[in-house]
Each structure stands twice: as structure tokens, then as C-alpha cells.
Design a protein around this motif. Structure first.
Motif, PDB file in Angstrom:
ATOM      1  N   ALA A   1       1.148  -3.376   3.235  1.00 25.05           N
ATOM      2  CA  ALA A   1       0.634  -2.063   3.627  1.00 25.05           C
ATOM      3  C   ALA A   1      -0.546  -1.667   2.738  1.00 25.05           C
ATOM      4  O   ALA A   1      -1.554  -1.143   3.218  1.00 25.05           O
ATOM      5  CB  ALA A   1       1.743  -1.025   3.541  1.00 25.05           C
ATOM      6  N   HIS A   2      -0.431  -1.914   1.433  1.00 20.90           N
ATOM      7  CA  HIS A   2      -1.536  -1.604   0.522  1.00 20.90           C
ATOM      8  C   HIS A   2      -2.769  -2.431   0.857  1.00 20.90           C
ATOM      9  O   HIS A   2      -3.899  -1.921   0.836  1.00 20.90           O
ATOM     10  CB  HIS A   2      -1.109  -1.855  -0.926  1.00 20.90           C
ATOM     11  N   PHE A   3      -2.566  -3.707   1.165  1.00 22.73           N
ATOM     12  CA  PHE A   3      -3.694  -4.577   1.488  1.00 22.73           C
ATOM     13  C   PHE A   3      -4.387  -4.115   2.770  1.00 22.73           C
ATOM     14  O   PHE A   3      -5.621  -4.037   2.835  1.00 22.73           O
ATOM     15  CB  PHE A   3      -3.211  -6.017   1.637  1.00 22.73           C
ATOM     16  N   ALA A   4      -3.592  -3.800   3.791  1.00 23.31           N
ATOM     17  CA  ALA A   4      -4.165  -3.340   5.056  1.00 23.31           C
ATOM     18  C   ALA A   4      -4.909  -2.024   4.876  1.00 23.31           C
ATOM     19  O   ALA A   4      -5.975  -1.812   5.472  1.00 23.31           O
ATOM     20  CB  ALA A   4      -3.057  -3.184   6.101  1.00 23.31           C
ATOM     21  N   LEU A   5      -4.372  -1.143   4.036  1.00 26.77           N
ATOM     22  CA  LEU A   5      -5.058   0.125   3.772  1.00 26.77           C
ATOM     23  C   LEU A   5      -6.365  -0.135   3.026  1.00 26.77           C
ATOM     24  O   LEU A   5      -7.388   0.503   3.303  1.00 26.77           O
ATOM     25  CB  LEU A   5      -4.156   1.060   2.969  1.00 26.77           C
ATOM     26  N   GLY A   6      -6.340  -1.090   2.093  1.00 30.18           N
ATOM     27  CA  GLY A   6      -7.567  -1.455   1.382  1.00 30.18           C
ATOM     28  C   GLY A   6      -8.632  -1.965   2.332  1.00 30.18           C
ATOM     29  O   GLY A   6      -9.805  -1.594   2.228  1.00 30.18           O
ATOM     30  N   LEU A   7      -8.247  -2.815   3.285  1.00 31.88           N
ATOM     31  CA  LEU A   7      -9.201  -3.328   4.268  1.00 31.88           C
ATOM     32  C   LEU A   7      -9.755  -2.196   5.137  1.00 31.88           C
ATOM     33  O   LEU A   7     -10.936  -2.199   5.500  1.00 31.88           O
ATOM     34  CB  LEU A   7      -8.531  -4.382   5.147  1.00 31.88           C
ATOM     35  N   THR A   8      -8.896  -1.233   5.451  1.00 32.60           N
ATOM     36  CA  THR A   8      -9.346  -0.081   6.241  1.00 32.60           C
ATOM     37  C   THR A   8     -10.400   0.704   5.475  1.00 32.60           C
ATOM     38  O   THR A   8     -11.460   1.047   6.011  1.00 32.60           O
ATOM     39  CB  THR A   8      -8.156   0.832   6.578  1.00 32.60           C
ATOM     40  N   TYR A   9     -10.131   0.987   4.204  1.00 31.03           N
ATOM     41  CA  TYR A   9     -11.110   1.693   3.377  1.00 31.03           C
ATOM     42  C   TYR A   9     -12.411   0.899   3.268  1.00 31.03           C
ATOM     43  O   TYR A   9     -13.506   1.466   3.308  1.00 31.03           O
ATOM     44  CB  TYR A   9     -10.549   1.937   1.980  1.00 31.03           C
ATOM     45  N   LEU A  10     -12.278  -0.412   3.126  1.00 36.85           N
ATOM     46  CA  LEU A  10     -13.470  -1.250   2.966  1.00 36.85           C
ATOM     47  C   LEU A  10     -14.337  -1.190   4.219  1.00 36.85           C
ATOM     48  O   LEU A  10     -15.569  -1.098   4.125  1.00 36.85           O
ATOM     49  CB  LEU A  10     -13.043  -2.695   2.683  1.00 36.85           C
ATOM     50  N   GLN A  11     -13.711  -1.232   5.379  1.00 37.71           N
ATOM     51  CA  GLN A  11     -14.467  -1.147   6.618  1.00 37.71           C
ATOM     52  C   GLN A  11     -15.092   0.236   6.800  1.00 37.71           C
ATOM     53  O   GLN A  11     -16.118   0.371   7.467  1.00 37.71           O
ATOM     54  CB  GLN A  11     -13.570  -1.480   7.809  1.00 37.71           C
ATOM     55  N   GLU A  12     -14.487   1.230   6.181  1.00 38.28           N
ATOM     56  CA  GLU A  12     -15.050   2.584   6.227  1.00 38.28           C
ATOM     57  C   GLU A  12     -16.104   2.794   5.140  1.00 38.28           C
ATOM     58  O   GLU A  12     -16.642   3.888   5.018  1.00 38.28           O
ATOM     59  CB  GLU A  12     -13.942   3.619   6.050  1.00 38.28           C
ATOM     60  N   LYS A  13     -16.351   1.729   4.354  1.00 35.12           N
ATOM     61  CA  LYS A  13     -17.299   1.773   3.233  1.00 35.12           C
ATOM     62  C   LYS A  13     -16.840   2.725   2.120  1.00 35.12           C
ATOM     63  O   LYS A  13     -17.659   3.257   1.364  1.00 35.12           O
ATOM     64  CB  LYS A  13     -18.707   2.144   3.722  1.00 35.12           C
ATOM     65  N   LYS A  14     -15.546   2.911   2.012  1.00 41.59           N
ATOM     66  CA  LYS A  14     -14.967   3.669   0.902  1.00 41.59           C
ATOM     67  C   LYS A  14     -14.528   2.643  -0.148  1.00 41.59           C
ATOM     68  O   LYS A  14     -13.348   2.310  -0.287  1.00 41.59           O
ATOM     69  CB  LYS A  14     -13.776   4.506   1.387  1.00 41.59           C
ATOM     70  N   VAL A  15     -15.515   2.124  -0.867  1.00 37.97           N
ATOM     71  CA  VAL A  15     -15.307   0.943  -1.701  1.00 37.97           C
ATOM     72  C   VAL A  15     -14.342   1.210  -2.852  1.00 37.97           C
ATOM     73  O   VAL A  15     -13.469   0.375  -3.136  1.00 37.97           O
ATOM     74  CB  VAL A  15     -16.660   0.427  -2.238  1.00 37.97           C
ATOM     75  N   PHE A  16     -14.481   2.325  -3.526  1.00 44.61           N
ATOM     76  CA  PHE A  16     -13.633   2.581  -4.694  1.00 44.61           C
ATOM     77  C   PHE A  16     -12.169   2.773  -4.287  1.00 44.61           C
ATOM     78  O   PHE A  16     -11.265   2.329  -4.999  1.00 44.61           O
ATOM     79  CB  PHE A  16     -14.154   3.799  -5.473  1.00 44.61           C
ATOM     80  N   GLU A  17     -11.942   3.410  -3.139  1.00 49.36           N
ATOM     81  CA  GLU A  17     -10.579   3.542  -2.635  1.00 49.36           C
ATOM     82  C   GLU A  17     -10.016   2.162  -2.284  1.00 49.36           C
ATOM     83  O   GLU A  17      -8.841   1.868  -2.527  1.00 49.36           O
ATOM     84  CB  GLU A  17     -10.541   4.450  -1.406  1.00 49.36           C
ATOM     85  N   ALA A  18     -10.889   1.316  -1.710  1.00 46.07           N
ATOM     86  CA  ALA A  18     -10.468  -0.037  -1.356  1.00 46.07           C
ATOM     87  C   ALA A  18     -10.083  -0.829  -2.604  1.00 46.07           C
ATOM     88  O   ALA A  18      -9.056  -1.513  -2.626  1.00 46.07           O
ATOM     89  CB  ALA A  18     -11.590  -0.754  -0.600  1.00 46.07           C
TER      90      ALA A  18
END
Length: 219
Positions: A132-149
Motif C-alpha cells: 500500500a505504501h509503495f502504490a501510494l508512493g507511485l501515485t504521488y510520483l505520477q502526480e509530481k509530488k516528489v517529496f511525498e513519494a
């Protein structure tokens, strides 16, 4: 709670229903206390065993549907994948893995709000779910929310240190954040983790080549 088959319900009802006649016989002194106790205990044990077996079967069927859903997702058949998750919930309405898989599918569909909602709730329910953490990280990354990712990928690795893909994506996230030293360290860690894996997929092999190239560029 798992959905019980009519057959299992009938067996459990029958077993529990036997307790009434046994109690009547006991009160009429037609049964010895030890015989009564042993028979009632056996009925209860068999009823519990049948309930447990149904839960086990239902969970297995649900997990099979989740796995099939992920295979459909990899083929970009997102609607079919979501429908398969509904089948999983029919077997086990509380299946945690359905929520994570649904978040992954929404991310692939670029429905980021829906993906985040599912995955954040999944983490609230089970904070130690590395997937779940990994999938959320990928979601943030695709949203360009790099630090959250980056935060989510670091948490993923804390929970599952041998998750090689998470190390590679973390390295790339560090690069996007402009943290070259951390990126270099993450690439090197990824290569160390991969070296301990007996077999690697084509995707991981590609990550190895890209990591080696990026290490040379970042030195």
C-alpha cells in the motif's frame, strides 16, 4: 466476514440443533454428564471447524480473484480488473487486498484522487502494508509530488528491505528532488539487493542497466 455456502450453513445449524435434544436427554437423566459434555463439545467443535474452513476457502477464492485482477491490470484491462475485484468481495467482503489493488488500478487509470483515497484508507487499516505504501508512493510520483513519494518509498523499504524495485524508484525520486548524493546511494543499494536475488525479471534487469548508467553519471 466470509460469505457462507448454504451447505456449510446447513451443517452448522444441524450441529448446533443437536444440542437441544442432547440437553433434553440429559435433563431426563438419559445421558451421563460425561457423555453429554463430550457430545456437546464435539458438536461445538465441528461447528467452529466448519465455519473456519469456509472462511479459509472464501479468503483463498478472494485472493485468487485479486491476483487475476492484477494480471488484467498489467494488460491495461482496467474495467475487467475492477469487475474481478467485485468478485473477490463477493467471496470475502473484508478482503484488505482488494482495497490496495483497487488503488493500484485507479492509479493506472490516472484517477489519482480515487487512488489516494483507497490507499490512504488501506494504510490506516494496516499501516505495515508495504504494498500500500509503495502504490501510494507511485501515485504521488505520477502526480509530481516528489517529496511525498520519497517518504512513502522510504517507508516501503523500512517494511520490506529486500524490495528491489522500491530501491530503484526511490533513487529516481531522489534525482527528481535534486538530491544526487541520496540518489547515488539508493542506486548502489538497489544493485546490492538485486545481486542477492536468484532470478530477475526483464524489468529488473533493465533497472540494473539504468542504475549502472546513472551511477556513472552522478559520480
Amino acid at each position: 466476514m466470509a460469505r457462507y455456502s448454504l451447505k456449510k450453513i446447513a451443517i452448522v445449524v444441524t450441529l448446533l440443533g443437536l444440542i437441544g435434544p442432547l440437553l433434553w436427554l440429559f435433563l431426563q437423566k438419559a445421558l451421563e454428564p460425561t457423555v453429554f459434555g463430550a457430545t456437546v463439545s464435539m458438536c461445538l467443535a465441528l461447528a467452529v471447524l466448519n465455519l473456519w474452513d469456509q472462511q479459509r476457502v472464501s479468503r483463498k477464492l478472494a485472493l485468487d480473484d485479486v491476483e487475476a485482477s492484477r494480471e488484467l491490470m498489467e494488460k491495461s484491462q482496467y474495467r475487467a480488473a475492477l469487475n474481478r475485484l467485485e468478485s473477490a468481495l463477493a467471496h470475502d467482503p473484508t478482503c484488505f487486498e482488494v482495497r490496495v489493488a483497487r488503488g493500484e488500478i485507479y492509479r493506472c487509470e490516472q484517477a489519482y484522487d480515487l487512488a489516494r483515497r483507497e490507499l490512504v484508507e488501506a494504510i490506516r487499516i494496516r499501516p505495515d502494508s508495504f504494498r500500500a505504501h509503495f502504490a501510494l508512493g507511485l501515485t504521488y510520483l505520477q502526480e509530481k509530488k516528489v517529496f511525498e513519494a520519497v517518504s512513502e518509498f522510504r517507508r516501503t523499504i523500512q517494511l520490506k528491505p529486500d524490495f528491489s524495485e522500491a530501491h530503484f524508484i526511490l533513487a529516481q525520486s531522489y534525482e527528481l528532488a535534486g538530491e544526487k548524493a541520496n540518489a547515488l546511494e539508493a542506486y548502489r543499494t538497489f544493485l546490492k539487493v538485486v545481486s542477492g536475488e536468484p532470478d530477475t525479471s526483464r524489468k529488473i534487469a533493465d533497472y540494473v542497466d539504468r542504475s549502472q548508467s546513472r551511477i556513472m553519471a552522478l559520480k
